[in-house]
Design an enzyme around this catalytic site. Structure first.
Site, short mmCIF file in Angstrom:
data_model
loop_
_atom_site.label_atom_id
_atom_site.label_comp_id
_atom_site.label_asym_id
_atom_site.label_seq_id
_atom_site.Cartn_x
_atom_site.Cartn_y
_atom_site.Cartn_z
N HIS A 128 -8.57 -3.08 -5.95
CA HIS A 128 -8.50 -3.19 -4.49
C HIS A 128 -9.63 -2.36 -3.87
O HIS A 128 -9.98 -1.30 -4.40
CB HIS A 128 -7.14 -2.70 -3.99
CG HIS A 128 -6.91 -3.04 -2.56
ND1 HIS A 128 -7.45 -2.29 -1.54
CD2 HIS A 128 -6.27 -4.08 -1.98
CE1 HIS A 128 -7.13 -2.85 -0.39
NE2 HIS A 128 -6.41 -3.93 -0.62
N LYS A 144 0.85 -1.21 0.00
CA LYS A 144 0.00 0.00 0.00
C LYS A 144 0.88 1.26 0.00
O LYS A 144 1.96 1.23 -0.59
CB LYS A 144 -0.98 -0.04 1.18
CG LYS A 144 -1.74 -1.37 1.22
CD LYS A 144 -2.89 -1.38 2.16
CE LYS A 144 -3.54 -2.76 2.15
NZ LYS A 144 -4.76 -2.82 2.94
P1 PGA Z 1 -4.41 -6.51 5.41
O1 PGA Z 1 -4.66 -5.99 3.92
O2 PGA Z 1 -3.62 -7.81 5.28
O3 PGA Z 1 -3.65 -5.43 6.09
O4 PGA Z 1 -5.76 -6.76 6.00
C1 PGA Z 1 -4.87 -6.85 2.85
C2 PGA Z 1 -5.09 -6.08 1.58
O5 PGA Z 1 -5.74 -5.01 1.67
O6 PGA Z 1 -4.65 -6.46 0.49
#
Ligand code: PGA
Length: 253
Positions: free
Chosen positions: A98, A11
């Site tokens: 996403h 991210k």
């Molecule tokens: P997370 O995110 O593992 O922090 O829950 C997964 C994603 O959004 O791809």
């Protein structure tokens, strides 16, 4: 081709130096401690793709993915990144759809369909994300929502094109919340997705499609999720930002 895959979605995290350290640490740990057959894909922010690609091409233990592309080949779209640009940097994958893109950038299924097409036209493998929000699950509409997200963005693809995409089921209520889907909930939805692919494109394509789970997947719950017959791996957010934790997930098959 159906594969076991663990994808890191960084991210919008890490400075350049931190990204350099993390990618090198992951790379070293993969060389020393990787015990599973899983393919590892790392999706750093776009500005670190070259860094990640350079390390991937010398160490060879992982592949690199974009987190997003724009839905046009090129042109006056200030600030955007195209599929052609990724490909020209030897990036072979891109996360598309996403839930954070759907929510904060109003990406509709129609826009995502265009992104999927442009990725495929540039020989980029889309990692297409689908997932319901909590009120939709509470109302018993989760299957309907996922079906629509598939129908409207990827089910127009023919056999050959569909054979080159990866699906990620990411229930939005599980993303970054610690409220992981139970292995039963994940398996149930993954089986539903595979059944729908079968109805649309036949048994062979359905059997060959890689379907990843994402949403608070970590080293403690990964093996119980990955041991389900229709769960082919994970799309990992928070837990992919710590090298040791991420390697444990890679070794969870
Ligand atoms: P997370 O995110 O593992 O922090 O829950 C997964 C994603 O959004 O791809």
């Amino acid at each position: 081709m159906r594969k076991k895959i663990v994808t890191a979605n960084w991210k919008m995290n890490k400075s350049f130096t931190e990204a350099d350290d993390l990618i090198n640490e992951i790379s070293e740990l993969l060389a020393e401690k990787k015990e599973s057959e899983a393919l590892v894909i790392i999706a750093p922010p776009a500005v670190y793709l070259e860094l990640a690609g350079d390390i991937a091409s010398t160490e060879g233990e992982f592949e690199v993915s974009g987190q997003n592309i724009y839905q046009a080949e090129s042109g006056a779209f200030t600030g955007e990144v195209s599929a052609m640009m990724l490909k020209s940097m030897n990036v072979d994958y891109c996360i598309i759809g996403h839930s954070e893109r759907r929510k904060y950038f109003n990406e509709s299924n129609d826009i995502l369909k265009q992104k999927v097409d442009i990725a495929i036209n540039n020989s980029i493998i889309p990692i297409y994300c689908c997932g319901e929000i909590l009120p939709e699950r509470e109302a018993g509409k989760h299957f309907e929502v996922i079906q629509k997200q598939l129908e409207e963005a990827v089910f127009h693809l023919d056999h050959d094109a569909f054979s080159n995409i990866i699906i990620a089921y990411e229930p939005v209520w599980a993303i970054g919340t610690g409220a992981t889907a139970t292995p039963e909930q994940a398996q149930e939805m993954h089986a539903f997705i595979r059944e729908n692919i079968e109805k649309k494109l036949g048994k062979e394509v359905a059997g060959k499609t890689t379907i990843l789970y994402g949403g608070s997947c970590n080293s403690k719950n990964a093996s119980s999720l990955f041991s389900n017959p229709d769960v082919d791996g994970g799309l990992i957010g928070g837990a992919s930002l710590v090298a040791e934790e991420f390697i444990k997930i890679v070794n969870s098959f």
